[in-house]
Every structure is written in structure tokens, then in C-alpha cells.
Design an enzyme around this catalytic site. Sequence first.
Site: not given
Length: 485
Positions: A179, A183, A217, A241
Site C-alpha cells: 500500500h 500513496k 511509528e 515498504h
Amino acid sequence: MVSRVIPVDPFDLVIFGGTGDLARRKILPGLYRRMASGQMPKEARIIGAARSELDRAGYQQMVKEAIEEFGDPRHKSDVAGVGDFLERLDYVAIDAKGEGGWPELKGLMRDGVVKAFYFSVGPSLFGDLAERLKSHGIAGDDARIVVEKPFGHDLGSARALNASLAAHFEEHQIYRIDHYLGKETVQNLMAVRFGNMLFEPLWNSQYVDHIQITVAETVGVGGRGSYYDKSGAMRDMVQNHLMQLLCLIAMEPPAKFDPDAVRDEKLKVIRALDEVDPHHIVRGQYDKGPDGPGYRDDVEDARSRTESYVAMKVGISNWRWAGTPFYLRTGKRLRARASEIAVVFKDTPHSIFGPEAGLHRNILTIRLQPNEGMELGVTIKEPGPGGMRLMDVPLDMSFADALGPDAEDVPDAYERLIMDVIRGNQTLFMRGDEVEAAWAWTDPIIQGWIDRHDVPKPYDAGSSGPDDALALMHRDGRKWRDIKV
Ligand code: NAD
């Protein structure tokens, strides 16, 4: 600015795992938002397929609640719109490993529309689903399947997964989701690189000192502890990623913006990655802090050696990048949630302003979150009298500012990627050989940790990561960019 929402063709989208966490949090609210934006034709249909014994009305109720809980606040109150969306839903209780529910699913599928099957289930079911879609005559040669991460655990398992899908589907039918690639900023990275004359001539080791890629994060492993502890940051974040971001930054210009042209270039980057020197990697594990438990409490294993943080220096052996290090880092329970790529250009070869003017560097920052956007730091004269003193100012392009109200309609990553599946565009999906090449690079690193009985360095929850990660940069006379709160 007028936003252009181009409706996709009518489709039947089956979501295997349609009652699961990912479907309820991301996929279904995202589809609803696409409908509310006018991108989904009236004839589009979504069929949930999962283990729960629900009927259509029960599924509609579940999806309504999911949209209320996880949907975009701007569309939540639109009750009529939600009803319209729910009308497009159907449900079939299905057993991925058995025969139950498959004839019913076949009965629901229509001819003459795009057929897509989203495998929002654990990877152990991918092969079963692929096989049954074929053996029941539900998916033809034009059907598309979407598979979620994790795509394998190492090279061997990724190869096995690829083989189990390839036994029933052609590569052009398989959409492996990362994903991060959906973006807006990631695509803008390509627009900026290849749509401007300004950057590409400087995009090489002659002008770029180094590149930093950070995905930080604030959350810990939370309820995912048992999954995460078998995985760790290297498998969960770097192999997919961060690797994808690295590829897009480092790849050669593809001849055209076409799925295979782009993916061929990404693959070449992965294959040119140097083997990583063990001294150039730091693994970390968060310790308990004032606002939460430590990693080992979270995963309920007092001896766990799984990393929740990785920082590394990576080289790319090709003409463009030889000599320019790429520094990657990612971790949980860090000071702030921030994902960015920073391209740090070299110093000017000579300062005509003398040492007192200070050293200034251009930095192009591509922010993925929060506030997606880009910023270019340029050096100007400090205003006012007192001689030539220099300062850095940002040329800032935050998408929310630049696009105004249209920014609200920028689809989130999942929305965009699902619409790309319906359009049949694989550019932002990983090809099987890319995934395998990424594992081939990752596996020896992980094996090295196992062989050396490596223990991750503890770091305070809420900090910027282990001190050794700072030292990794300091040794090279560089420093990490601040992870800003
Ligand atoms: P989940 O456990 O919440 O849901 C699993 C779904 O699969 C349920 O709908 C369940 O009914 C269905 N299912 C399980 N066994 C089945 C069977 N034998 N036959 C038919 N249906 C079956 O899982 P999730 O969190 O939604 O994750 C789904 C996939 O997406 C996983 O591969 C996960 O790794 C991946 N993923 C999840 C997230 C996330 O945020 N949840 C993020 C990235 C990737």
C-alpha cells in the site's frame, strides 16, 4: 482546480476475508469513499466471502457499522449514500479449504463485467483460493486477483506462493499489494523526477551525498504480537515498504510509464544492492516506557530476540549510485509517526562567502506521512544588513495547501490501488520476480543474525531509536534527520 474523477468499468469484486479486520478498516470504507466520489459505476458490485454464517442483510449491517467506525468523517453522515453503497453488497459464506459456498459464489457472478478477487486472508489460503476459483469455473483468463502482504516469509516461501498462484493465474492477472506504492506522494516522486528537467540531472552520486528513508511509528506491536514476533521489522517493513521506496528513488528512468517498464527498472535496483556489512546494520527492540509496556511484554516472550527497529546503510553498485549511501530506518514506539525520504545533496564545491557564512546543503524531502508533500531546502541570504550570512528556507509543497479542497478527494492508498485493479493497471503492484529478488537480498541478513545469535539493542519507547543507530551515521560524518513530533 477541478478534480477529475474518471469512473471505472462495472465490476464484480469479491473480497475473500470480507469480514476481517483489513476489509472492515480499509477496503470497504475505501470502496464506499470511491463511490461517494463518483468513481464507482452503478453496476459495480462487491461480494463479501468469508467463514462467518451471515446473510446479505447481516453483511450489509456489518459493513454499515464498519463505515461508521472507520470511514471518512466527511461521508459518514451521508445516510442515503451509505444505503446506495450497501445495495451493491452481497455475501456468501465460504470455506477456502473446502467446497462449501463455491457454487453459490459462482451463481452470484455476472458476465460482461470486470471480475476481481481480493485475497484479504492469510497467505496460507492463497493457493486454495486460486485453485477453487479455477476448478469451479469462477475466474477466467481475464479475472484479476489481489494478494496482501506478507508475501512470503523468506525466498523459499515467496517462491512457493508465486508458484501456487502461477499454477492457476498468469502474472498479468496477479496484483501484489504494497500500500506504500498507492500513496499520492510516492507517485508524485515519479512525477517530480521524470516530469521536471530540474532534478534528474542531479540525481546521482556526483551531486547526491546520501539518501535517508525513514518510516517511524509511535505504536507498538499491540494485538499483532504473535504475528510480529515471527516477523520483525526487517521482514514486516524493510523487505517490502522501504525496499519499494528505495527502488523508486534509485531506479533509472523507465522508457514509459507502463507496468513492466517501471517494474523492470525497480528489479534492476534490487539486483544491484550490495550485500550489507553486519557492522552497517543496527537492530533494536523497544523497552518499556512511561506510557506503555516493552516489546517483550507486548509479545509475552521475555527472551524474544525479534527486532522492532532496524537502521542500515546500503550501497547500490551501479554507475548512478556507486559511492552514495542509502540509510534506511524503521521502527515502532518511536518519538513520532513520520515517513519520509530525504535526498541530501552535496555541498557546493567552493563557498565564495567564506567559512563564516556556514555550510548549507539542499535537501529534498518527500513526506509520506503526516501531511503528504514535498519540501526543497534552498539557501538564501539572511535578510537585512550585516554582510552575507546564509540561511536555509523551505520551498514547501504540502498537497493539502497546493490542491485546496481537491486534496480531500485524493484517494487513500487502498482506494487508489483497488481502482487500479479494476482498471487493469499493474504499475503500482509488485511483480513476482521483484518480491523474490527482495527476499534474496533480505534472507542472508536475517540468517546472519541467527548465526551470530544477535541480540537487538534496547531503546527507550518514545525515543529516536538505539544509540548505535546514531553512531552508524556519525561514523560517516552524517546525522539522521530529526523525527519530529
Ligand atoms: P482477520 O483475521 O481479521 O480476517 C481473516 C478473514 O479471513 C475473515 O474474514 C475470515 O472469515 C476469513 N477466513 C479465514 N479462514 C477462512 C477460510 N478457511 N475460508 C474462508 N474465509 C476464511 O485478518 P485481517 O487482519 O483482515 O488480514 C487479512 C490479510 O491481510 C492477512 O494476510 C494479513 O496479513 C493482511 N494484512 C492485514 C492488515 C491489517 O491491517 N489487518 C494489513 C496488511 C496486511
